[in-house]
Design an enzyme around this catalytic site. Structure first.
Site, PDB file in Angstrom:
ATOM      1  N   PHE A   1       4.067  35.754 -24.497  1.00 50.45           N
ATOM      2  CA  PHE A   1       4.361  34.362 -24.841  1.00 50.45           C
ATOM      3  C   PHE A   1       3.188  33.747 -25.606  1.00 50.45           C
ATOM      4  CE2 PHE A   1       4.293  29.809 -24.175  1.00 50.45           C
ATOM      5  CZ  PHE A   1       5.619  29.438 -24.373  1.00 50.45           C
TER       6      PHE A   1
ATOM      7  N   SER B   1      16.035   0.378  -6.768  1.00 49.90           N
ATOM      8  CA  SER B   1      15.490   1.132  -5.642  1.00 49.90           C
ATOM      9  C   SER B   1      16.641   1.452  -4.692  1.00 49.90           C
ATOM     10  CB  SER B   1      14.408   0.314  -4.925  1.00 49.90           C
ATOM     11  OG  SER B   1      14.939  -0.942  -4.547  1.00 49.90           O
TER      12      SER B   1
ATOM     13  N   GLU C   1      21.408  15.109  -2.112  1.00 50.30           N
ATOM     14  CA  GLU C   1      20.267  15.651  -2.857  1.00 50.30           C
ATOM     15  C   GLU C   1      18.985  15.432  -2.063  1.00 50.30           C
ATOM     16  OE1 GLU C   1      20.594  14.255  -7.206  1.00 50.30           O
ATOM     17  OE2 GLU C   1      22.062  13.061  -6.130  1.00 50.30           O
TER      18      GLU C   1
ATOM     19  N   LYS D   1      15.306  14.269  -1.457  1.00 48.82           N
ATOM     20  CA  LYS D   1      14.533  13.158  -2.033  1.00 48.82           C
ATOM     21  C   LYS D   1      13.090  13.625  -2.212  1.00 48.82           C
ATOM     22  CE  LYS D   1      13.464   8.293  -1.274  1.00 48.82           C
ATOM     23  NZ  LYS D   1      12.005   8.430  -1.386  1.00 48.82           N
TER      24      LYS D   1
ATOM     25  N   ASP E   1       9.136  13.420  -3.388  1.00 44.16           N
ATOM     26  CA  ASP E   1       8.112  12.379  -3.329  1.00 44.16           C
ATOM     27  C   ASP E   1       7.197  12.509  -4.539  1.00 44.16           C
ATOM     28  OD1 ASP E   1       6.961  10.207  -2.220  1.00 44.16           O
ATOM     29  OD2 ASP E   1       5.752  11.279  -0.752  1.00 44.16           O
TER      30      ASP E   1
ATOM     31  N   ARG F   1       8.969   3.926 -13.925  1.00 46.91           N
ATOM     32  CA  ARG F   1       9.868   2.973 -13.257  1.00 46.91           C
ATOM     33  C   ARG F   1       9.359   1.538 -13.370  1.00 46.91           C
ATOM     34  NH1 ARG F   1      10.768   0.045  -8.861  1.00 46.91           N
ATOM     35  NH2 ARG F   1      12.892  -0.071  -8.115  1.00 46.91           N
TER      36      ARG F   1
ATOM     37  N   GLU G   1      12.148  12.713 -11.156  1.00 44.38           N
ATOM     38  CA  GLU G   1      10.900  12.534 -10.422  1.00 44.38           C
ATOM     39  C   GLU G   1       9.860  13.508 -10.973  1.00 44.38           C
ATOM     40  OE1 GLU G   1       9.802  10.042  -7.027  1.00 44.38           O
ATOM     41  OE2 GLU G   1      11.588  10.189  -8.262  1.00 44.38           O
TER      42      GLU G   1
ATOM     43  N   TYR H   1      17.761  14.001 -11.687  1.00 44.56           N
ATOM     44  CA  TYR H   1      18.805  13.776 -10.688  1.00 44.56           C
ATOM     45  C   TYR H   1      19.910  12.803 -11.077  1.00 44.56           C
ATOM     46  CZ  TYR H   1      15.676   9.835  -9.616  1.00 44.56           C
ATOM     47  OH  TYR H   1      14.873   8.735  -9.698  1.00 44.56           O
TER      48      TYR H   1
ATOM     49  N   LYS I   1      15.786   8.843   5.439  1.00 42.21           N
ATOM     50  CA  LYS I   1      14.387   9.246   5.524  1.00 42.21           C
ATOM     51  C   LYS I   1      14.166  10.103   6.767  1.00 42.21           C
ATOM     52  CE  LYS I   1      11.828   7.916   2.831  1.00 42.21           C
ATOM     53  NZ  LYS I   1      11.093   6.716   2.487  1.00 42.21           N
TER      54      LYS I   1
ATOM     55  N   CYS J   1      -7.608 -20.431  11.748  1.00 38.96           N
ATOM     56  CA  CYS J   1      -7.727 -19.599  10.546  1.00 38.96           C
ATOM     57  C   CYS J   1      -9.093 -18.927  10.508  1.00 38.96           C
ATOM     58  CB  CYS J   1      -7.527 -20.466   9.304  1.00 38.96           C
ATOM     59  SG  CYS J   1      -7.781 -19.561   7.763  1.00 38.96           S
TER      60      CYS J   1
ATOM     61  N   CYS K   1     -10.984 -20.658   7.176  1.00 38.76           N
ATOM     62  CA  CYS K   1     -11.344 -22.082   7.038  1.00 38.76           C
ATOM     63  C   CYS K   1     -11.348 -22.816   8.367  1.00 38.76           C
ATOM     64  CB  CYS K   1     -10.406 -22.764   6.040  1.00 38.76           C
ATOM     65  SG  CYS K   1      -8.706 -22.916   6.649  1.00 38.76           S
TER      66      CYS K   1
ATOM     67  N   CYS L   1      -1.701 -20.712   8.194  1.00 39.74           N
ATOM     68  CA  CYS L   1      -2.764 -21.693   8.034  1.00 39.74           C
ATOM     69  C   CYS L   1      -2.203 -22.793   7.132  1.00 39.74           C
ATOM     70  CB  CYS L   1      -3.996 -21.056   7.391  1.00 39.74           C
ATOM     71  SG  CYS L   1      -5.223 -22.280   6.888  1.00 39.74           S
TER      72      CYS L   1
ATOM     73  N   CYS M   1      -8.009 -23.629   1.772  1.00 37.18           N
ATOM     74  CA  CYS M   1      -8.311 -22.321   2.375  1.00 37.18           C
ATOM     75  C   CYS M   1      -8.552 -21.306   1.252  1.00 37.18           C
ATOM     76  CB  CYS M   1      -7.141 -21.891   3.248  1.00 37.18           C
ATOM     77  SG  CYS M   1      -7.418 -20.348   4.133  1.00 37.18           S
TER      78      CYS M   1
END
Length: 666
Positions: free
Chosen positions: A34, A80, A111, A113, A115, A134, A170, A222, A309, A403, A406, A421, A427
Site C-alpha cells: 500500500f 440529543s 444500536e 451507543k 462514547d 455537534r 461518532e 449511525y 444507559k 452565603c 457575601c 442567596c 454577591c
C-alpha cells in the site's frame, strides 16, 4: 495509459484498499505494498500539479492549518437523546409512542451507543463537502480538514447515493490506539491522556491536520439525514450507508418487540467490554421513518428514539470536606471534595451533592466512605454511604445558613430544592457568573473575553454588570495581569462585534431565570422586541408556546426590577440588537394568529418542516399532539390512525395541504 488515467486508476485502487482495510477490516494487500502505491501516486501528483484533487488519498495525511474553526449552522438540527436506565423506562417510552401512533405494529433498531464526539458530515454528488461538530445542536465547528484524515470516512462514495444528504456518526478512539498514544507520551516523559472520549473530541479541534492524521481515530456512522432519501426505514438506511462506503457497526439489529430490545440490551451489558471501543449503552429507535415523522420531537429530543444507559461504574472513596458554590442565579450547590479516585477513565476529586435534601436523605457526613458514580458517565455524583466504615464520633452535616461569598442569609422558596442567596446585585459570584453567561458562545459569543478575564475585570472595578463591558477602554485593560496591547485590542473588538448578535441570542444572554436557548427563541419570535416582551402580562406570556407559569413569572420579575430596566436602557444606547431585524423576521402575515395546527402524514408540495414553518410564519402555532386546543389538523398521505381517530372524536377540522395553501393566500 496516459498520466491522468494512471493517476486516476491509482486513486481508485488506493481508495478501495482503504475501504477494505478500515471499513471491512479485510485488507487484500500488505501495508508495504500500500505504501509503495501511495508513494508512486504522491510522486506523480507532485510532477503534475495540474491534476491536483483535494479528494485524493494522498491528501489524508493532513497538512491544512486551521487557525479559527468557522461556526456553521446545521441544516438539520442535531438533537440529543432522552436517557433511560430500566426496563420500566423503556416500556413507558413505548407506551407514549403507541398512544400517539394508535397502537400500530412497531419495529425497533437497536444500536450500541459509542462514547466519542458527534459529527455531521455532508455529501454532495458523492463527495465529502463538509464535516461539522455537534456544537449546541443548532450550530457547530467546521472540522472538515481534520475529518478527511480519518481513513474510515469515505472522501468519495460509490453506488446509488442521493444527490445531497448528511450522515451522522461518532468519532472514536479505539482502546488499542489510545493505549499506544499514551505509551508514547510516557516514554518521552509527558502526561498521558485521561480517556479515549476526551482525546477523540480534542483531536477534532487540533489546528494542524497533520497531527490529527497521526492519531488512530475511527468513525462509526449511525444515521442518514436529508430530504426525499431513497429509504423507508432507519435500518434500511444503515444498510444503504454500508453499500455507499461508510463504516456502520455490524452489531446493529432490527427487532420486532420490546422483549427483543431487552434481550439485545442484556447481551451487550455483559459483552460490551469485548468491544474495541468505549460503549456506554444502547440506542433504541423506532424503525419506520413515517412513524418517526408522526412522533416528531420535543424541544430537545426525538420522541422516536431513546438511549438505554448501562449501569454506571461505581467506586468508593473518602469525603474530605463539603464546600458551597454560588451560581449566577444565586443558587447554592454543595460540592463534595473527595480523596482522588480513578473512575471511568478519569481521576475524580469532586462530586455534586445537589442540595440540602440530598445530603439529608443519604445522611452524608465529613470523613464518610462514600460510593461515587458518573451520572450518564459524565458528572460524578455520590449515590450512597458505606455505613460500616463510619466513625463513632461523626457529626450530622449542617447545611449552611449564609452565603459563603457575601454572608447574606440564604432563602429557600416553598416547593424548591435549592437554597438561594438573595443578594442579586451585591454577591460577587452572581455578578461575575451573569457576565460570564452573557459572553458565552451560545449567547453574545464575545471573542477575546473568557471567564477568567471577566473575573479580572470585576475584581479590578472595571465592570459590575454586562452593560459595563461596552464602556471599557483599551487603556484600562492593558495594565491588567496577563494582558497586552494585542489582547486588549481583541477584547474591545469582540465586544464591539457583539452588537450585531441577533435578538434571540441577546435575550438568552440576559440570563433571565428559566429562559434557556429554546425559550428565548420562542419569546423573541412571538414578541419581536424587548419592549413588547417587557410590557407582556403574566396571562399573555402563558399563552405563548412552551411558556409555563414558572417561566412567565420569572420574566415578569426580571422586567419589574429597576436595575434590570436601567441595564436594558443602556444596552439600547450601545446599539445592542433588542428587536428582531427585518431580515430575521420571517413573518409573512398574522392570518393564522391564535390558531394551533397539528401536521400529520406525507405531503406533495411541502416538506413537513416547510409546512410547519409556513404555519409559524403566518402567525400560527404548531402543536405536537391533538387536543381540545387544536384548531386544525393538516393531513397528508398515510396520516397516523391515532391522530385521525382523536381528531374525529374531538370534532377538529381535517384539512389537506391544498386547503392550507388556500387558507394562507385568502
Amino acid at each position: 495509459m496516459d498520466i491522468f488515467s494512471k493517476i486516476q486508476a491509482l486513486r481508485e485502487e488506493l481508495n478501495q484498499h482503504n475501504y477494505n482495510y478500515y471499513v471491512l477490516d479485510n485488507p487484500t494487500i500488505s501495508d508495504y505494498e500500500f505504501d509503495i502505491k501511495l508513494k508512486e501516486l504522491q510522486e506523480l501528483e507532485a510532477k503534475h500539479p495540474e491534476y491536483f484533487d483535494e479528494n485524493s488519498p494522498t491528501q489524508r495525511v493532513g497538512g491544512a492549518i486551521t487557525k479559527n474553526f468557522q461556526t456553521v449552522q446545521h441544516e438539520h438540527r442535531m438533537y440529543s437523546l432522552d436517557n433511560s436506565y430500566s426496563k420500566e423506562d423503556l416500556l413507558d417510552w413505548e407506551a407514549r409512542a403507541q398512544k400517539i401512533l394508535g397502537n400500530v405494529p412497531m419495529e425497533y433498531t437497536c444500536e450500541l451507543k459509542y462514547d466519542g464526539a458527534s459529527i455531521s458530515i455532508t455529501y454532495e454528488n458523492g463527495i465529502l463537502k463538509r464535516a461539522v461538530t455537534r456544537g449546541d445542536g443548532f450550530q457547530g465547528d467546521d472540522v472538515t480538514n481534520n475529518i478527511k484524515t480519518i481513513k474510515a470516512v469515505p472522501i468519495k462514495l460509490k453506488g446509488d447515493f442521493p444527490e445531497k444528504f448528511d450522515i451522522r456518526g461518532e468519532i472514536i478512539l479505539p482502546f488499542a490506539g489510545f493505549e499506544k498514544m499514551n505509551q508514547e507520551l510516557i516514554e518521552i516523559g509527558e502526561t498521558p491522556y485521561a480517556n479515549p472520549r476526551n482525546t477523540a473530541s480534542g483531536s477534532l479541534k487540533l489546528q494542524d491536520s497533520t497531527e490529527v492524521a497521526k492519531r488512530p481515530l475511527d468513525c462509526l456512522l449511525y444515521s442518514l439525514i436529508g430530504n426525499n432519501l431513497p429509504i423507508k426505514t432507519h435500518f434500511e438506511g444503515l444498510e444503504k450507508a454500508r453499500q455507499w462506503g461508510f463504516k456502520v457497526p455490524v452489531q446493529s439489529r432490527l427487532v420486532k418487540s420490546m422483549d427483543e430490545v431487552l434481550e439485545f440490551i442484556s447481551y451487550w451489558d455483559k459483552h460490551r467490554h469485548e468491544m474495541p471501543y468505549e460503549t456506554d449503552g444502547v440506542v433504541v429507535k423506532i424503525n419506520d421513518l413515517h412513524q418517526q415523522e408522526e412522533l416528531g420531537y420535543t424541544a430537545k429530543s426525538p420522541r422516536w428514539a431513546i438511549a438505554y444507559k448501562f449501569k454506571a461504574e461505581q467506586v468508593s472513596t473518602r469525603l474530605n470536606s463539603i464546600s458551597y458554590q454560588v451560581g449566577r442565579t444565586g443558587a447554592i450547590t454543595p460540592v463534595a471534595n473527595l480523596e482522588p479516585v480513578q473512575l471511568a477513565g478519569t481521576v475524580v476529586k469532586r462530586a455534586s451533592l445537589h442540595n440540602a435534601d440530598q445530603i439529608e436523605k443519604l445522611d452524608i457526613r465529613i470523613n464518610d466512605e462514600v460510593f461515587v458514580e458518573k451520572g450518564g458517565e459524565i458528572i460524578p455524583k455520590i449515590v450512597g454511604v458505606d455505613l460500616s466504615k463510619r466513625k463513632a464520633d461523626s457529626e450530622v452535616t449542617k447545611y449552611i445558613t449564609h452565603c459563603p461569598e457575601c454572608q447574606t442569609e440564604l432563602v429557600r422558596k416553598e416547593g424548591e430544592a435549592q437554597h438561594y442567596c438573595p443578594n442579586y446585585y451585591g454577591c460577587p459570584p452572581q455578578i461575575i457568573g451573569r457576565i460570564q453567561h452573557y459572553i458565552t458562545r451560545k449567547a453574545m459569543d464575545i471573542e477575546g473575553l473568557g471567564g477568567e478575564t471577566v473575573a479580572l475585570l470585576f475584581n479590578n472595578g472595571l465592570v459590575a454588570n454586562y452593560a459595563d463591558l461596552y464602556e471599557l477602554k483599551k487603556e484600562q485593560i492593558i495594565p491588567l495581569e496577563r494582558m497586552a496591547e494585542k489582547s486588549a485590542e481583541n477584547l474591545i473588538n469582540g465586544i464591539e462585534k457583539s452588537k450585531t448578535v441577533p435578538f434571540e441570542r441577546v435575550l438568552y444572554a440576559l440570563g433571565i431565570r428559566y429562559v434557556g436557548e429554546t425559550v428565548a427563541k420562542k419569546l423573541a419570535k412571538h414578541y419581536k422586541s424587548i419592549d413588547n416582551l417587557a410590557a407582556a402580562s403574566l396571562s399573555e406570556l402563558i399563552l405563548v408556546d412552551e411558556i409555563g407559569e414558572k417561566i412567565a413569572q420569572s420574566v415578569i420579575e426580571f422586567f419589574d426590577d429597576k436595575e434590570n430596566k436601567a441595564i436594558i436602557e443602556r444596552l439600547k444606547q450601545y446599539g445592542i440588537q433588542l428587536e428582531i431585524s427585518a431580515e430575521q423576521d420571517t413573518t409573512v402575515s398574522d392570518k393564522l394568529l391564535g390558531k394551533t395546527f397539528v401536521v400529520s402524514g406525507v405531503f406533495a408540495k411541502f416538506s413537513r418542516d416547510d409546512l410547519k414553518k409556513a404555519i409559524e410564519d403566518n402567525g400560527g402555532k404548531v402543536g405536537s399532539s391533538i387536543s381540545a386546543k387544536t384548531h386544525f389538523v393538516v393531513a397528508g398521505e398515510n396520516m397516523g390512525p391515532a391522530k385521525l381517530e382523536k381528531a374525529n372524536q374531538l370534532g377538529i377540522p381535517i384539512i389537506s395541504e391544498d386547503d392550507f395553501i388556500v387558507m394562507i393566500h385568502e
